[in-house]
Each structure stands twice: as structure tokens, then as C-alpha cells.
Design an enzyme around this catalytic site. Structure first.
Site, mmCIF file in Angstrom:
data_model
loop_
_atom_site.group_PDB
_atom_site.id
_atom_site.type_symbol
_atom_site.label_atom_id
_atom_site.label_comp_id
_atom_site.label_asym_id
_atom_site.label_seq_id
_atom_site.Cartn_x
_atom_site.Cartn_y
_atom_site.Cartn_z
ATOM 1 C CE LYS A 45 -4.084 -1.924 -0.056
ATOM 2 N NZ LYS A 45 -3.737 -3.323 -0.395
HETATM 3 C C1 LIG Z 1 -9.950 -1.824 -1.282
HETATM 4 C C2 LIG Z 1 -9.346 -2.640 -0.181
HETATM 5 N N1 LIG Z 1 -9.986 -2.734 0.983
HETATM 6 C C3 LIG Z 1 -9.483 -3.424 2.015
HETATM 7 C C4 LIG Z 1 -8.298 -4.113 1.912
HETATM 8 C C5 LIG Z 1 -7.795 -4.909 3.055
HETATM 9 O O1 LIG Z 1 -6.617 -4.368 3.588
HETATM 10 P P1 LIG Z 1 -5.745 -5.205 4.631
HETATM 11 O O2 LIG Z 1 -4.917 -6.180 3.864
HETATM 12 O O3 LIG Z 1 -4.910 -4.162 5.322
HETATM 13 O O4 LIG Z 1 -6.697 -5.862 5.561
HETATM 14 C C6 LIG Z 1 -7.586 -4.055 0.716
HETATM 15 C C7 LIG Z 1 -6.323 -4.769 0.563
HETATM 16 O O5 LIG Z 1 -5.824 -5.039 -0.480
HETATM 17 C C8 LIG Z 1 -8.119 -3.297 -0.356
HETATM 18 O O6 LIG Z 1 -7.480 -3.213 -1.534
#
Ligand SMILES: Cc1ncc(COP(=O)(O)O)c(C=O)c1O
Length: 418
Positions: free
Chosen positions: A218
Site C-alpha cells: 500500500k
Molecule cells: C480496497 C481494499 N480494501 C481493504 C483491503 C484490506 O486491507 P488489509 O490487507 O490491510 O486488511 C484491501 C487490501 O488489499 C483493499 O485493496
């Protein structure tokens, strides 16, 4: 040449801050996590921040703190990662999937208004700032001066006010206004959107709750991690309690205050979602360079927009405002039907040239679990379908050299020239 799709840059104070945590002997959630929360809430202009071990955890806590429970309905755009929808199911509630704007991949006020009008009783909406561009949270106000904008968002009812403002161009309300009209809570999935601005304000200061991701690929990372931000003190308190087993005291408080550490109460069956200090230390170092890293990604966007803009057989993402306001997380192109090869062949050719790519996303209405449980039909999501059939995300990160960018552009053009 080998160009991976993502490349993590931990070349600031990451190592130093992690070493300090290791030397302190306190590895779990404590002072560094608190500091990270303070700095992050300041960066996005929210009153409160709660650091957790993923964005998924933050989204789950957000819905829980909003009172979402069995049988409730929550709107979710189909073009997102499964985390946005799965947390609704954690609580026994049901997602209501909607389409997105083809050009941006974003949920729009119009699509949302139509969904909330069609289906009564929806409790909340998950707004995904897809790719790092903010969804239209406020009305389109390109001609508004900042002082008028401030009045618009603090006054009620805003429709009346906006019509009184000189220079107002559009009568289409923003997502916040649509939600206010329907009495629906706004939870923002800003996994891609730090740092992102919308009409002069940072994403994180719009909806009831905003959730960020610090996963390894990210815009800033803590390895794994996430953050929930809100201006609502009751929501913040509930999220903090539920983040750690439903215990009514933070670990840090338990071990630093005069009251005995064993003296605590459990007020709800909470979760184990706290962010350890080791991760927060990485986050603090990343935060210091968030602006510079965003600028580095913008450089990649500008290069791609300039050099791929003339290709007839692809659509590029549409940037609605200034690129300076975009976190520039994902740059995709969509191969049109007129392209000489399929999307999968294109990915294969780039792979052979040593270029890593990805696909964001196979929409959720195509995933077995959601498709079967909610009997979803592809015809109901024409824009997400069109996006999905041709989309490919290209590498975007600050360390991508001019030479690498040029190499990618040549490889893209070559693949499409067949
Ligand atoms: C749009 C979106 N929401 C939520 C998430 C979830 O993030 P995390 O891996 O930090 O839980 C991601 C992860 O790729 C994402 O792209």
C-alpha cells in the site's frame, strides 16, 4: 530487465525506529502505536485514530461500532477487494452490491442514490476510494471558493445553501448528502487513499468512519496494519475496546497506570486487532515520507498518462480533479474489444518482458460465494464488467526509474501493436 509490480521502500528511519522498539523491551501495543495514531489523525484531519493490525480489522470494527448486526443491509461497490464485503458478513449483515463509474472505478452519488431509493432499510454504505482517487463525497463545486465550501459542509440543509452560492455549477449532490437524505452511515474504505484529498480536505475527514490499510504493497506500510479514524468519540471508544478483547483498559494503560495491571473488566466479546509497536515504528518512519512517496508515484502516473494517452485500443483511468490530490496508488489500463490481444495474453507478454502486473479487481459479483449466496447477475454490473474484462494494473512506486518507466511503455506499445 525485471520490474516487479510492487517494491517496498523502507529507506528512511524504519530500521532506527524498529531498533528503538526492540531495545525498549516493549514489543506490543504501547507508546509508538499511540504516537502513530496521533500523527496519523493529524495528517488526515480526524479527531481520533485507532491503530489495528489490518484494514480488514478496521472495517470490521467500523461496522461493529456503527451498530451493524444480523439482517442489516450495507451497500458495497462490486469493484473492490473482498475485505470490504466480508466484514459485513462477519456481523451477519448482508452486502447490497452496486456498480461503479467505468471511467474512474468509483461509486457515484447517482448510483448510490438509485440503490438507496430502490431498496429501503439500508443502514450503511462502504465507499471505496478506488485506486487512490477520492469518490465524490461532496457536491461538484469546482467554482466554489474555499470559504463558501466550508459553509456548505457545515450548514443544513446544504441543498438550499448551495443554490444560493454564486458560481455553483452542478445540482448533483455528493455522497455525504445522499447518505444524509437516506439516513445512512458512511464508512470509507480508504485502503488505497492515503494521502488523498478531495476539495481541499484529506480523505479521513468526510464520512462517519474511515479505514486505511498499511499492507506491504500500500501507499505507506507497517508490514501488516490498518487505521480507523473518526470524529465520533463514542465510536472511537467502542473501536478501542473491541480492538483488544472487549477489555475496558488499554494494555499500555494497564502496565503504566497506578491501578494494578490485572484489574480490568471485559465488557464485550471483542477481537485481537491491536497494532504492535514494532509495526507502528515502521509506520511512523513511512509517515515522514508519505508526501515524497506520493510525489514519486505521481511521476509514474504522469509518465503513463503522457505516453499511453494516444493508444486507441485502451482506456486509461480518468482523473477527476488535480493529480496532486490523488494518492496515485493504482494505474490501470483497460484493453478495449478493439485491442489485438486479450487482457490475459497482454499480461503474459508483459510477464515475458519481465514486467509484473496485477488485476484490480475481479469484481465481487463474479466471486462464487457472493454470486451464489446473493444470486448476482453480471448484467446488473455493466461498468464493472467492462472494466474487469480488460483491466491491467501497471507498476507504480517511487523507486521506478525513468529507464524502467520507458521500458514498460515500450513493452505495452509493442504488445498492443500486434
Ligand atoms: C480496497 C481494499 N480494501 C481493504 C483491503 C484490506 O486491507 P488489509 O490487507 O490491510 O486488511 C484491501 C487490501 O488489499 C483493499 O485493496
Amino acid at each position: 530487465m525485471k520490474i516487479p509490480f510492487a517494491r517496498v521502500a523502507c529507506d528512511g528511519n524504519e530500521l532506527k525506529y524498529v531498533q528503538e522498539v526492540l531495545a525498549s523491551g516493549w514489543l506490543t501495543t504501547a507508546g509508538r502505536a499511540l504516537e502513530f495514531e496521533r500523527h496519523f489523525s493529524e495528517a488526515v484531519g480526524a479527531r481520533f485514530a485507532c491503530a489495528v493490525n489490518s484494514c480488514t480489522a478496521a472495517l470490521h470494527l467500523a461496522l461493529e461500532a456503527s451498530g451493524i448486526g444480523p439482517g442489516d443491509k450495507v451497500v458495497v461497490p462490486t469493484l473492490t477487494f473482498t475485505a470490504t464485503a466480508e466484514v459485513i458478513r462477519y456481523l451477519g449483515a448482508d452486502p447490497v452490491f452496486v456498480d461503479v463509474d467505468y471511467r474512474t472505478g468509483l461509486l457515484t452519488p447517482e448510483i448510490l442514490d438509485e440503490a438507496l431509493t430502490r431498496q429501503r432499510g439500508i443502514k450503511a454504505v462502504m465507499v471505496v476510494h478506488f485506486g487512490g482517487q477520492a469518490a465524490q463525497m461532496l457536491a461538484a463545486t469546482e467554482n466554489l471558493k474555499p470559504e463558501n465550501l466550508k459553509a456548505e459542509i457545515t450548514q443544513s440543509p446544504p441543498v438550499v445553501l448551495r443554490s444560493q452560492l454564486s458560481g455553483f455549477r452542478s445540482q448533483v449532490p455528493g455522497i455525504l448528502e445522499v447518505c444524509r437524505k437516506h439516513g445512512v452511515k458512511v464508512i470509507e474504505d480508504a485502503a488505497h487513499a492515503f494521502p488523498t484529498r478531495h476539495q481541499g480536505r484529506m480523505v479521513g475527514g468526510f464520512g462517519d468512519i474511515t479505514c486505511f490499510s498499511f499492507y506491504a504493497n500500500k501507499t505507506i506500510t507497517t508490514g501488516e496494519g490498518g487505521m480507523l479514524v473518526t470524529d465520533d468519540e463514542a465510536v472511537h471508544r467502542r473501536a478501542k475496546t473491541m480492538r483488544l478483547h472487549g477489555i475496558n483498559r488499554d494494555i499500555w494503560d494497564r502496565f503504566t497506570s497506578a491501578t494494578a495491571s490485572w484489574e480490568y473488566d471485559v465488557v464485550a466479546p471483542g477481537f485481537k486487532y491491536n497494532m504492535p509497536d514494532i509495526n507502528a515504528a515502521i509506520g511512523l518512519a513511512q509517515l515522514e515520507r508519505a508526501g515524497a512517496m506520493r510525489a514519486g508515484r505521481q511521476r509514474c502516473f504522469e509518465y503513463y498518462l503522457k505516453h499511453l494517452g494516444g493508444l486507441d485500443c485502451v482506456d486509461l483511468p480518468v482523473v477527476q480533479g488535480s493529480l496532486d490530490d490523488h494518492s496515485c496508488h493504482l494505474f490501470w489500463l483497460v484493453l478495449k474489444e478493439s485491442a489485438p490481444i486479450t487482457r490475459n495474453q497482454f499480461i503474459e507478454l508483459l510477464g515475458k518482458a519481465g514486467i509484473g502486473t496485477s488485476v484490480h479487481y475481479k469484481p465481487l459479483h463474479r466471486m462464487t460465494y457472493y454470486r451464489e449466496r446473493y444470486q448476482l447477475n453480471e448484467k446488473c454490473f455493466p461498468n464493472a464488467e467492462r472494466h474487469w474484462r480488460g483491466c491491467v494494473s501497471l507498476p507504480v512506486y517511487p523507486g521506478l526509474s525513468d529507464e524502467e518507466l520507458a521500458y514498460i511503455v515500450v513493452a505495452v506499445k509493442r504488445a498492443l501493436a500486434r
